[in-house]
Design an enzyme around this catalytic site. Structure first.
Site, PDB file in Angstrom:
ATOM      1  N   THR A  74      -4.690 -12.207   0.184  1.00 52.51           N
ATOM      2  CA  THR A  74      -5.772 -11.989  -0.790  1.00 52.51           C
ATOM      3  C   THR A  74      -5.268 -12.075  -2.231  1.00 52.51           C
ATOM      4  O   THR A  74      -5.824 -12.815  -3.052  1.00 52.51           O
ATOM      5  CB  THR A  74      -6.413 -10.610  -0.537  1.00 52.51           C
ATOM      6  OG1 THR A  74      -6.887 -10.587   0.810  1.00 52.51           O
ATOM      7  CG2 THR A  74      -7.558 -10.336  -1.492  1.00 52.51           C
TER       8      THR A  74
ATOM      9  N   CYS B  98      -5.758  -2.050  -7.667  1.00 49.01           N
ATOM     10  CA  CYS B  98      -7.051  -2.443  -8.244  1.00 49.01           C
ATOM     11  C   CYS B  98      -7.762  -1.248  -8.884  1.00 49.01           C
ATOM     12  O   CYS B  98      -8.217  -1.321 -10.031  1.00 49.01           O
ATOM     13  CB  CYS B  98      -7.934  -3.079  -7.179  1.00 49.01           C
ATOM     14  SG  CYS B  98      -7.980  -2.194  -5.615  1.00 49.01           S
TER      15      CYS B  98
ATOM     16  N   HIS C 153     -15.323  -1.884  -5.281  1.00 52.16           N
ATOM     17  CA  HIS C 153     -15.270  -0.418  -5.422  1.00 52.16           C
ATOM     18  C   HIS C 153     -16.248  -0.043  -6.547  1.00 52.16           C
ATOM     19  O   HIS C 153     -16.575  -0.876  -7.397  1.00 52.16           O
ATOM     20  CB  HIS C 153     -13.906   0.066  -5.907  1.00 52.16           C
ATOM     21  CG  HIS C 153     -12.727  -0.350  -5.084  1.00 52.16           C
ATOM     22  ND1 HIS C 153     -12.562   0.014  -3.775  1.00 52.16           N
ATOM     23  CD2 HIS C 153     -11.611  -1.057  -5.421  1.00 52.16           C
ATOM     24  CE1 HIS C 153     -11.394  -0.449  -3.343  1.00 52.16           C
ATOM     25  NE2 HIS C 153     -10.814  -1.122  -4.308  1.00 52.16           N
TER      26      HIS C 153
HETATM   27  P1  NAD Z   1      -2.979  -9.462   2.548  1.00 53.75           P
HETATM   28  O1  NAD Z   1      -2.770  -8.845   3.885  1.00 53.75           O
HETATM   29  O2  NAD Z   1      -4.265 -10.141   2.247  1.00 53.75           O
HETATM   30  O3  NAD Z   1      -1.810 -10.492   2.246  1.00 53.75           O
HETATM   31  C1  NAD Z   1      -0.454 -10.224   2.504  1.00 53.75           C
HETATM   32  C2  NAD Z   1       0.243 -11.519   2.892  1.00 53.75           C
HETATM   33  O4  NAD Z   1       1.633 -11.274   3.084  1.00 53.75           O
HETATM   34  C3  NAD Z   1      -0.290 -12.097   4.224  1.00 53.75           C
HETATM   35  O5  NAD Z   1      -0.484 -13.485   4.053  1.00 53.75           O
HETATM   36  C4  NAD Z   1       0.844 -11.799   5.226  1.00 53.75           C
HETATM   37  O6  NAD Z   1       0.930 -12.757   6.235  1.00 53.75           O
HETATM   38  C5  NAD Z   1       2.068 -11.889   4.313  1.00 53.75           C
HETATM   39  N1  NAD Z   1       3.258 -11.185   4.818  1.00 53.75           N
HETATM   40  C6  NAD Z   1       3.357 -10.340   5.869  1.00 53.75           C
HETATM   41  N2  NAD Z   1       4.634  -9.921   6.004  1.00 53.75           N
HETATM   42  C7  NAD Z   1       5.352 -10.525   5.026  1.00 53.75           C
HETATM   43  C8  NAD Z   1       6.718 -10.493   4.646  1.00 53.75           C
HETATM   44  N3  NAD Z   1       7.630  -9.766   5.312  1.00 53.75           N
HETATM   45  N4  NAD Z   1       7.117 -11.230   3.569  1.00 53.75           N
HETATM   46  C9  NAD Z   1       6.227 -11.971   2.888  1.00 53.75           C
HETATM   47  N5  NAD Z   1       4.909 -12.027   3.211  1.00 53.75           N
HETATM   48  C10 NAD Z   1       4.489 -11.323   4.263  1.00 53.75           C
HETATM   49  O7  NAD Z   1      -2.694  -8.283   1.506  1.00 53.75           O
HETATM   50  P2  NAD Z   1      -3.248  -8.175   0.015  1.00 53.75           P
HETATM   51  O8  NAD Z   1      -4.594  -7.531   0.062  1.00 53.75           O
HETATM   52  O9  NAD Z   1      -3.091  -9.463  -0.695  1.00 53.75           O
HETATM   53  O10 NAD Z   1      -2.259  -7.090  -0.590  1.00 53.75           O
HETATM   54  C11 NAD Z   1      -0.980  -7.433  -1.112  1.00 53.75           C
HETATM   55  C12 NAD Z   1      -0.522  -6.331  -2.054  1.00 53.75           C
HETATM   56  O11 NAD Z   1      -1.463  -6.262  -3.141  1.00 53.75           O
HETATM   57  C13 NAD Z   1      -0.471  -4.923  -1.446  1.00 53.75           C
HETATM   58  O12 NAD Z   1       0.564  -4.199  -2.079  1.00 53.75           O
HETATM   59  C14 NAD Z   1      -1.815  -4.349  -1.842  1.00 53.75           C
HETATM   60  O13 NAD Z   1      -1.824  -2.931  -1.882  1.00 53.75           O
HETATM   61  C15 NAD Z   1      -1.981  -4.940  -3.237  1.00 53.75           C
HETATM   62  N6  NAD Z   1      -3.371  -5.012  -3.711  1.00 53.75           N
HETATM   63  C16 NAD Z   1      -4.371  -5.386  -2.854  1.00 53.75           C
HETATM   64  C17 NAD Z   1      -5.678  -5.428  -3.328  1.00 53.75           C
HETATM   65  C18 NAD Z   1      -6.828  -5.779  -2.427  1.00 53.75           C
HETATM   66  O14 NAD Z   1      -7.897  -5.242  -2.639  1.00 53.75           O
HETATM   67  N7  NAD Z   1      -6.661  -6.631  -1.465  1.00 53.75           N
HETATM   68  C19 NAD Z   1      -5.955  -5.118  -4.663  1.00 53.75           C
HETATM   69  C20 NAD Z   1      -4.889  -4.807  -5.519  1.00 53.75           C
HETATM   70  C21 NAD Z   1      -3.602  -4.738  -5.027  1.00 53.75           C
END
Ligand code: NAD
Length: 338
Positions: free
Chosen positions: A12, A140, A220
């Site tokens: 994401t 976020c 949110h």
């Molecule tokens: P996500 O699950 O959508 O994406 C994570 C990606 O990392 C996936 O493609 C997964 O396959 C990959 N992955 C898994 N293991 C891995 C590894 N060992 N090395 C590299 N890549 C790997 O997660 P996201 O929502 O994008 O969240 C990522 C970070 O951003 C988290 O710390 C989350 O808390 C933060 N975040 C998320 C949001 C949200 O609402 N989605 C908002 C702000 C911050």
């Protein structure tokens, strides 16, 4: 010189940060990583050089006909900096690799604050990230709270802040079993962790937060009450919020009656319906005695994207104003306010 940026974790946040970097004239994406050879990996390989995040699985990518350029360490060897967008707590594990290879890194809000030297929000503490090696872009919810509080506290004398956070249960793409017909206080015992996280960027703010998970995926919503320590009118607050491009004011009078309508607007306005701004309802801004009330909506998938771009520039010593203006222009932030 164009900074060479690697994206480790293309989910994401990772895919959005990669696309945002591709829009900048002073940086480029040298590659992204995936763990599984699914349709997202195929689509990633059409846009960027694709590397394997883990040592195992190369034959699965080959079998799926997805071309890869090597492993994470090969990618890091070509980059000036890595933006780690792996799942919560995985970034801390990846940090060991970054330390070993001596590469600078940005982490996301799912990591504990001690993963990095500082927690970052572009408006609030850009200069503290200058020339650091490890920076954490806060989550976020914390990004949205920090932006709003920073804008108010740099223009008015404020006291305690109390905020209730209504959290979307998951992102739209998640199809795991979710919260279907309930509202969950999260946590039940007060306070929620968000206040503590805001203090990682704005340590002197007196803030307490409560949070609830709701069965929605769009955005949110935050309901804030902020003590005013000087005489301020509602119009003063509107003017100050209007001045900040990363805060978008919308009006019930224009039909913005819920997060559904805000996202419908975003579907017309931006790719992936991304809203990088805090979306504040104009009519929610009200003053009662010494208390200012504000309600804002937060597009969790997009709000941290500009902060990641600014964090990259801060680490390489670029001036705050220059970076924020470039990021805003390239992502069309502040272009259309309602
Ligand atoms: P996500 O699950 O959508 O994406 C994570 C990606 O990392 C996936 O493609 C997964 O396959 C990959 N992955 C898994 N293991 C891995 C590894 N060992 N090395 C590299 N890549 C790997 O997660 P996201 O929502 O994008 O969240 C990522 C970070 O951003 C988290 O710390 C989350 O808390 C933060 N975040 C998320 C949001 C949200 O609402 N989605 C908002 C702000 C911050």
């Amino acid at each position: 010189m164009r900074l060479k940026v690697a994206i480790n974790g293309y989910g994401t946040i990772g895919k959005r940060v990669a696309d945002a970097i591709a829009l900048q004239d002073d940086m480029e994406v040298v590659g992204v990583t995936k763990t599984k050879p699914d349709f997202e990996a195929k689509m990633a390989s059409m846009k960027f050089d694709l590397y394997l995040a883990k040592k195992d699985g190369a034959e699965l990518f080959e079998k799926a006909g997805i071309e890869t350029c090597g492993f994470l360490e090969d990618l890091l060897g070509k980059a000036d900096i890595v933006v780690d967008c792996s799942p919560d707590k995985v970034g801390a594990e990846n940090k060991k690799i970054y330390e070993r290879l001596g590469i600078k890194a940005i982490f996301q809000g799912g990591e504990k604050k001690d993963v990095a030297e500082i927690s970052f929000n572009a408006l609030a503490n850009y200069d503290q990230a200058k020339n650091r090696r490890f920076v954490r872009v806060v989550s976020c919810n914390t990004t949205a709270l920090t932006r709003l509080i920073y804008q108010l506290k740099t223009n008015f004398k404020i006291g305690r802040v109390r905020a209730t956070i209504l959290r979307r249960i998951s992102d739209p793409k998640e199809d795991k079993k979710g919260l279907m017909n309930a509202i969950m206080p999260d946590p039940i015992a007060l306070p929620s962790h968000h206040a503590k996280d805001v203090k990682t960027v704005l340590p002197d703010v007196d803030i307490v937060t409560t949070a609830f998970k709701l069965p929605t995926t769009l955005m949110h919503v935050h309901s804030l009450s902020i003590e005013l320590k000087e005489k301020v009118s509602r119009e003063d607050v509107v003017t100050v919020l209007e001045k900040e491009p990363r805060i978008m004011l919308v009006s019930e009078a224009d039909g913005f009656t819920s997060t559904a309508k805000i996202i419908e607007f975003a579907r017309e306005f931006r790719a992936r319906n991304d809203l990088f701004e805090n979306v504040v309802w104009l009519e929610s801004i009200a003053i009662d005695g010494n208390d200012l009330f504000v309600t804002q909506a937060v597009h969790q998938e997009a709000i941290v994207v500009p902060e990641n771009i600014d964090a990259i520039r801060a680490i390489f010593g670029v001036e705050k104003k220059l970076s924020i203006e470039k990021t805003n222009r390239s992502l069309r932030i502040g272009e259309k306010n309602f």
